[in-house]
Design an enzyme around this catalytic site. Structure first.
Site, PDB file in Angstrom:
ATOM      1  N   GLY A 375       0.830  -1.208   0.000  1.00 50.81           N
ATOM      2  CA  GLY A 375       0.000   0.000   0.000  1.00 50.81           C
ATOM      3  C   GLY A 375       0.852   1.240   0.000  1.00 50.81           C
ATOM      4  N   GLY A 380       0.214   2.708   7.675  1.00 52.24           N
ATOM      5  CA  GLY A 380       0.295   1.898   8.881  1.00 52.24           C
ATOM      6  C   GLY A 380       0.810   0.484   8.679  1.00 52.24           C
ATOM      7  N   LYS A 381       1.502   0.213   7.596  1.00 51.90           N
ATOM      8  CA  LYS A 381       1.998  -1.156   7.353  1.00 51.90           C
ATOM      9  C   LYS A 381       3.021  -1.553   8.423  1.00 51.90           C
ATOM     10  CE  LYS A 381       3.467  -0.100   3.230  1.00 51.90           C
ATOM     11  NZ  LYS A 381       3.167   1.322   3.127  1.00 51.90           N
ATOM     12  N   SER A 742      -5.586   2.921 -18.332  1.00 50.34           N
ATOM     13  CA  SER A 742      -6.837   3.407 -17.761  1.00 50.34           C
ATOM     14  C   SER A 742      -7.170   4.845 -18.141  1.00 50.34           C
ATOM     15  CB  SER A 742      -6.819   3.243 -16.246  1.00 50.34           C
ATOM     16  OG  SER A 742      -5.863   4.092 -15.706  1.00 50.34           O
ATOM     17  N   LYS A 785      -8.501   5.156  -6.570  1.00 48.33           N
ATOM     18  CA  LYS A 785      -8.880   6.212  -7.508  1.00 48.33           C
ATOM     19  C   LYS A 785     -10.115   6.958  -7.015  1.00 48.33           C
ATOM     20  CE  LYS A 785      -6.949   4.047 -11.622  1.00 48.33           C
ATOM     21  NZ  LYS A 785      -7.239   3.271 -12.820  1.00 48.33           N
TER      22      LYS A 785
HETATM   23  P1  ADP Z   1       3.949   2.661   6.418  1.00 48.74           P
HETATM   24  O1  ADP Z   1       4.782   1.589   6.997  1.00 48.74           O
HETATM   25  O2  ADP Z   1       2.693   2.134   5.773  1.00 48.74           O
HETATM   26  O3  ADP Z   1       4.652   3.597   5.507  1.00 48.74           O
HETATM   27  P2  ADP Z   1       3.737   3.555   9.136  1.00 48.74           P
HETATM   28  O4  ADP Z   1       3.376   2.242   9.742  1.00 48.74           O
HETATM   29  O5  ADP Z   1       5.115   4.035   9.320  1.00 48.74           O
HETATM   30  O6  ADP Z   1       3.383   3.565   7.601  1.00 48.74           O
HETATM   31  O7  ADP Z   1       2.696   4.632   9.667  1.00 48.74           O
HETATM   32  C1  ADP Z   1       2.949   5.996   9.788  1.00 48.74           C
HETATM   33  C2  ADP Z   1       2.286   6.552  11.011  1.00 48.74           C
HETATM   34  O8  ADP Z   1       0.884   6.591  10.867  1.00 48.74           O
HETATM   35  C3  ADP Z   1       2.560   5.737  12.255  1.00 48.74           C
HETATM   36  O9  ADP Z   1       2.840   6.609  13.296  1.00 48.74           O
HETATM   37  C4  ADP Z   1       1.258   5.008  12.506  1.00 48.74           C
HETATM   38  O10 ADP Z   1       1.065   4.797  13.872  1.00 48.74           O
HETATM   39  C5  ADP Z   1       0.228   5.961  11.943  1.00 48.74           C
HETATM   40  N1  ADP Z   1      -0.928   5.246  11.417  1.00 48.74           N
HETATM   41  C6  ADP Z   1      -1.101   4.817  10.162  1.00 48.74           C
HETATM   42  N2  ADP Z   1      -2.289   4.195  10.014  1.00 48.74           N
HETATM   43  C7  ADP Z   1      -2.894   4.218  11.221  1.00 48.74           C
HETATM   44  C8  ADP Z   1      -4.147   3.733  11.707  1.00 48.74           C
HETATM   45  N3  ADP Z   1      -5.021   3.106  10.918  1.00 48.74           N
HETATM   46  N4  ADP Z   1      -4.416   3.937  13.002  1.00 48.74           N
HETATM   47  C9  ADP Z   1      -3.548   4.580  13.782  1.00 48.74           C
HETATM   48  N5  ADP Z   1      -2.355   5.066  13.403  1.00 48.74           N
HETATM   49  C10 ADP Z   1      -2.019   4.895  12.124  1.00 48.74           C
END
Ligand code: ADP
Length: 851
Positions: A375, A380-381, A742, A785
Site C-alpha cells: 500500500g 500503517g503497514k 486506464s 482512484k
Molecule cells: P507505512 O509503513 O505504511 O509507511 P507507518 O506504519 O510508518 O506507515 O505509519 C505511519 C504513522 O501513521 C505511524 O505513526 C502510525 O502509527 C500511523 N498510522 C497509520 N495508520 C494508522 C491507523 N489506521 N491507526 C492509527 N495510526 C495509524
C-alpha cells in the site's frame, strides 16, 4: 636512532589526532582509530598510498578528533611526532575501526593548517634534526656532562633488571650503540611515566631541557625499583619484570614476542572465550568450527590481522541466539483488542492478520505464508507489523531493504574478504538476542540488482519455509535455523517485486484512507501521540475536527497519514513555544501583559482572551487551551499548499479529469488537448509509457471513425478530424512517468470536448480502458482512484461497468458523496461527462428502417 635523525620528513603531513598515550620519537605505539577524520586519513593515505612517504604521518597528542564530520577541529597540540605507520589492521566489530602500529621518527611543529577536511593536513617544520644542527656549537660541554649523567642513570636502571631476559640484554647493548640524544625519548617511553610527563618531554624541544627533565624520572624509577627489591626479595625476578619492562616491546627494533601483561590478559580473554563457546548452545557443527578456530587463535600472534578477524567471528558466534527464544503468548481475543486499539479502520488487513494469528494458535506449525502488506506510504503497514510482534510477545526488528543491491547485504561476506561482516538477517538476530523475533522486511519492492548478485535471490532462501531451517550466512559459514522467525514484508507496489519472491508471499492490499478515516486516526492516535511527544496536555492545546479537515485537504495530499502527522507535529512545536513562554511569564507576573500580547498572535479570534484582573489568575496562563483554528493554522503552517483548482482548469474545451493509480495512492490527473494547423500529426507530452501512447492513438482513431455520428469537425468544418490539423495531448505533472491503459476514456472525452467545443463537466472524473470498437474495459486500483476523486471534491465518477463490484470495498460515506456512472461503452461515458449528454446523430439506416 642514527638513521632516524637522518630522515627528512615531508614538509606537509596529514595529522592523526590522538588523545590516549603519547608517541615519542624512537618508540612504537598501537592506537585505535574510529573517528571520522582519522578513519579517512587511514583510508586515503595508508591504505591507498604506495610510497614510503605516504606512510609518514604526523601524530598529534592530547587532541581528540571530533566524533562528527561537521564538528570543527579542536585546537591542536603545537608539537607532534612524525611517525611511520608500520601496520594497519581493520575490523568491523563491534563498529568499524582500524588499529595502527606507528613508530615515532622525530618531532615537528605545525606551521600552518592547510586543510581540515576530509582529514587535517599541515605544513610542518622538522624540529629534532634542526635542533641538533643549531645547537652543535652551543655549550657542548654542558650537554656532554648532562648526557653522561643521563647515560649513567640509564645503565644503572637497566642493570637492576634481570639480564637473563633477552630484551633487557638487548636494551643494555642499545644504550651503548644509540646516539645519546635519542636516549631521553626512548627511556621515557620505557619507564613508568604518566601521559602528562611524556607530553612535557615531547614539548621539550631543546636537548638540554629534555635531558634535564628526564633525569628525575629515571631517578624516581630507580628508587622505586630499589624499594621493591628490598621489600620483596624472594620474588625479585618476577617483580622486576613486571615493574620495569612492561613497555619493553614498544621500543623500536626491540619489539620482540616476550609474553607480558597485556598478552597474558589477552590469553585470559581467549580462555574465557573458549569457555563461553563450550557452554553456549550452538549447533554441533558450529561448535566444531568454533573449537577449531579457537585453537588457531591461541597459536596466532596477536599482531596478526587475522587475529582480530577470528576473534570477532568467535565473539559473534557466542552471542548469536542459537537456542534462546521468547515464549509466545497468543490469545486471539487480546490480539483483536490490541490491534483495534492501535489502529483505526483498515478492517480487511486486521481481519486477515487475526486469521493468520488464529491459525498459528490452533496449529503450532510455522510453515505458513509470509504476509506482505502492499500500500501507499504512511498507511500503517510498519506499525501493524509492530503490533503483531506485541500481540505475540515477540521481539521486533525492522530490516530496511530499500536500495539494497548486493546479495551479501542479506547473506553476509565471506570471511576471506577484508572488512567482511554478517548479513542483515544474522545481524538482526544478534541485535534482538532471540531466535524467534518478528522481522519486518520493509520495502521489498525497492530491492536493487547489481553486479554483486541479486539480493532477491538471497531472500528467497530466507523466506522459503522448506529451506530456511538451514540458512547459511557466508560470514558464519554454518547453518542457522531461521524457521522460528516470523517474517512480514511491506511494499508500495507489487509491480517491482521479483516474481519468484512474490510467489512466496501472500499479498494484502492496504489502500489509502478516506478523509473521515484520517480525521478519526488523527484524533484517536496521532494527536495524543504528538501531544505526549511535545510534553503538552489537552488542557493546553485544542485541535477541533474542522481544523484537522483543513490540514488534510489544504496542507496535505497523500493516501496515508504521514504528512498529516508531521503537520500536527509542527503545530505542537509552535504551541509548545507559547506554553513555555506562558510558564516563564507565570514566574514573572509583572511581565505577564507583555507575554500575553505575544501569545495573542496565535490565538484565534473566537478564543476570547480572558482578562487578567487579579493576581490569582496569573497562576494559569490566561489563554489556555490554545485553540487551533484556520487562522492559527495559517500562522503556523503558512498559506495552504493545495486549493481546489478543479473548476478553474475546466473552463476551456479540451480538458478532462482522469483518475490514476500510483504506488503512493490514487490521484486525479488532468488531460489537456489542443489543435492547430498542421499535417495530421499527434504530439504527446508528459513522460508517457508505451501503453498510454497506444491509448491516445486508439482514442483518436475511434473519434475519427465516429466523427460524423457525433458531428465532430476540425477547424475547417471537415469530419476528417486530422485533415490539415495537428493535435497535441499533454498530461501535466510532466516530470512523473505515467503508464497504463486506464486513461483511455479520459483521452476520448478530452478530444471530444476539443472537437465539439463543449466543456466537460467540472465535477466529473473517469477511468477505464478503451477498445477500438468503443467498449470500456475494467481497470485496477478503483478504491484508491475513487478516494482520490473524493479528496479532490469531485461529485461524479465514471468507471467501467465490470468494476462495479470493487465499489463494495469503499466506505459508505464516500459512496454517498459521489455519484457513480457505470459505463460499458464510450457513448455512455460521453453522455455522462457532458452536461445534457453528448448527442449522437441518428444513423440514416435506422431512419429508413422506421419508415
Ligand atoms: P507505512 O509503513 O505504511 O509507511 P507507518 O506504519 O510508518 O506507515 O505509519 C505511519 C504513522 O501513521 C505511524 O505513526 C502510525 O502509527 C500511523 N498510522 C497509520 N495508520 C494508522 C491507523 N489506521 N491507526 C492509527 N495510526 C495509524
Amino acid at each position: 636512532m642514527a638513521a632516524g635523525s637522518a630522515i627528512q620528513i615531508p614538509s606537509r603531513l596529514p595529522l592523526l589526532l590522538t588523545h590516549e598515550g603519547v608517541l615519542l620519537p624512537g618508540s612504537t605505539m598501537r592506537t585505535s582509530v574510529d573517528s571520522p577524520r582519522n578513519m579517512q586519513l587511514v583510508r586515503s593515505r595508508l591504505l591507498k598510498g604506495t610510497s614510503l612517504k605516504s606512510t609518514i604521518i604526523g601524530v598529534i597528542p592530547n587532541t581528540s578528533d571530533p566524533t562528527s564530520d561537521c564538528d570543527d577541529l579542536p585546537s591542536l597540540h603545537r608539537i607532534g611526532t612524525a611517525a611511520l605507520a608500520v601496520q594497519v589492521v581493520g575490523s568491523n566489530w563491534p563498529k568499524p575501526h582500524y588499529t595502527l602500529l606507528v613508530t615515532g621518527l622525530c618531532r615537528f611543529q605545525i606551521l600552518q593548517l592547510l586543510k581540515e577536511k576530509p582529514y587535517p593536513v599541515a605544513e610542518v617544520e622538522q624540529l629534532d634534526r634542526l635542533e641538533q644542527f643549531t645547537n652543535q656549537h652551543k655549550s657542548e660541554e654542558e650537554l656532554g656532562e648532562l648526557s653522561e649523567q643521563f647515560y649513567k642513570y640509564a645503565v644503572q636502571l637497566v642493570e637492576m633488571l634481570d639480564m637473563s631476559v633477552p630484551a633487557v640484554a638487548k636494551l643494555r647493548r642499545l644504550l651503548d650503540n644509540l646516539p645519546r640524544e635519542a636516549l631521553p625519548d626512548i627511556l621515557t617511553s620505557i619507564i613508568r611515566t604518566s601521559n602528562q610527563e611524556k607530553l612535557q618531554i615531547l614539548d621539550a624541544v631543546r636537548l638540554e631541557e629534555r635531558f634535564k627533565m628526564t633525569i628525575p624520572l629515571l631517578v624516581r624509577q630507580i628508587e622505586g625499583l630499589k624499594l621493591l627489591q628490598k621489600t620483596r626479595k624472594p620474588k625479585q625476578d618476577d617483580d622486576k619484570r613486571v615493574v620495569a619492562i612492561r613497555p619493553t616491546r614498544r621500543i623500536n627494533h626491540i619489539a620482540s614476542n616476550t609474553e607480558d601483561e597485556e598478552e597474558e590478559e589477552d590469553h585470559d580473554d581467549v580462555v574465557m572465550l573458549e569457555k563461553k563457546i563450550r557452554t553456549s548452545s550452538m549447533s554441533e557443527q558450529a561448535l566444531k568450527i568454533c573449537l577449531k578456530e579457537i585453537k588457531r587463535l591461541k597459536k596466532m600472534p596477536q599482531s596478526m590481522p587475522e587475529y582480530a578477524l577470528t576473534r570477532n567471528y568467535l565473539e559473534l558466534m557466542v552471542e548469536l541466539p542459537w537456542n534462546k527464544s521468547t515464549k509466545d503468548r497468543l490469545e486471539i481475543r487480546a490480539a483483536r483488542i490490541l490491534l483495534d486499539n492501535d489502529h483505526y479502520a483498515m478492517e480487511k488487513l486486521k481481519k486477515r492478520v487475526l486469521e493468520y494469528l488464529a491459525v498459528r494458535q490452533l496449529k503450532n506449525n510455522l510453515k505458513g505464508p509470509i504476509l506482505c502488506f502492499v500500500g501507499p506510504p504512511g498507511v500503517g503497514k510498519t506499525s501493524v507489523g509492530r503490533s503483531i510482534a506485541k500481540t505475540l510477545g515477540r521481539e521486533f526488528h525492522r530490516i530496511a531493504l530499500g536500495g539494497v543491491c548486493d546479495q551479501s547485504d542479506i547473506r553476509g561476506h565471506r570471511r576471506t574478504y577484508v572488512g567482511s561482516m554478517p548479513g542483515r538477517i544474522i545481524n538482526g538476530l544478534k541485535t534482538v538476542g532471540v531466535n524467534n523475533p518478528v522481522f519486518l522486511l520493509d520495502e521489498v519492492d525497492k530491492l536493487g540488482k547489481s553486479l554483486q548478485g541479486d539480493p532477491a535471490a538471497a531472500l528467497l532462501e530466507v523466506l522459503d519455509p522448506e529451506q530456511n531451517h538451514s540458512f547459511t550466512d557466508h560470514y558464519l559459514n554454518v547453518a542457522f535455523d531461521l524457521s522460528q522467525v516470523l517474517f512480514i514484508a511491506t511494499a508500495n507496489t507489487t509491480a517491482t517485486i521479483p516474481p519468484a519472491l512474490l510467489d512466496r508471499m501472500e499479498i494484502i492490499q492496504v489502500p489509502g484512507y478516506t478523509q473521515e478515516e484520517k480525521i478519526e486516526i488523527a484524533h484517536r492516535h496521532l494527536i495524543p501521540k504528538q501531544l505526549e511527544q511535545h510534553g503538552l496536555t489537552p488542557q493546553q492545546i485544542q485541535i477541533p475536527q474542522v481544523t484537522t479537515l483543513d490540514i488534510i485537504t489544504r496542507y496535505t495530499r497523500e493516501a496515508g497519514v504521514r504528512s498529516l502527522d508531521r503537520k500536527l507535529g509542527a503545530i505542537c512545536r509552535a504551541v509548545a513555544v507559547k506554553v513555555a513562554e506562558g510558564q516563564h511569564k507565570e514566574t514573572k507576573p509583572d511581565r505577564a501583559e507583555v507575554g500575553e500580547e505575544d501569545c495573542k498572535e496565535h490565538v484565534t479570534e473566537d478564543a476570547k482572551p480572558e482578562s487578567i484582573s487579579d493576581t490569582a489568575d496569573l497562576a494559569l496562563p490566561p489563554e489556555m487551551p490554545i485553540l487551533i483554528d484556520f487562522h492559527a493554522l495559517k500562522d503556523i503552517l503558512g498559506p495552504p499548499m493545495y486549493e481546489a483548482e478543479v473548476s478553474e482548469r475546466l473552463s476551456q474545451p479540451g480538458v478532462a479529469i482522469g483518475l490514476a493509480w500510483t504506488p503512493l495512492g490514487g490521484e486525479i490527473m488532468f488531460v489537456e488537448a489542443s489543435r492547430m494547423d498542421g499535417e495530421g500529426q499527434l504530439t504527446l507530452t508528459g513522460q508517457l509509457g508505451d501503453v498510454m501512447k497506444e491509448s491516445a492513438h486508439l482514442a483518436i482513431s475511434w473519434l475519427r471513425s465516429n466523427a460524423k455520428r457525433y458531428q465532430l469537425t476540425n477547424a475547417s468544418g471537415s469530419f476528417d478530424l486530422l485533415d490539415n490539423t495537428d493535435i497535441h495531448l499533454h498530461f501535466p505533472a510532466g516530470a512523473v512517468t505515467k503508464d497504463g491503459p486506464s486513461a483511455g476514456v479520459t483521452i476520448v472525452t478530452c478530444l471530444a470536448s476539443l472537437f465539439s467545443g463543449r466543456l466537460v463537466c467540472s465535477d466529473v472524473a473517469m477511468t477505464g480502458e478503451i477498445t477500438l470498437r468503443g467498449l470500456v474495459l475494467p481497470v485496477g486500483g478503483i478504491k484508491d482512484k475513487v478516494l482520490a476523486a473524493h479528496r479532490a471534491g469531485l461529485k461524479r465518477v465514471i468507471i467501467p461497468r465490470r468494476n462495479e463490484k470493487d465499489l463494495e470495498e469503499i466506505a459508505v460515506n464516500v459512496r454517498q458523496d459521489l455519484t457513480f456512472v457505470m459505463a460499458s461503452c464510450l457513448d455512455e461515458v460521453l453522455n455522462a461527462a457532458f452536461d445534457g449528454g453528448f448527442a449522437v446523430k441518428p444513423r440514416a439506416e435506422q431512419l429508413t428502417s422506421k419508415l
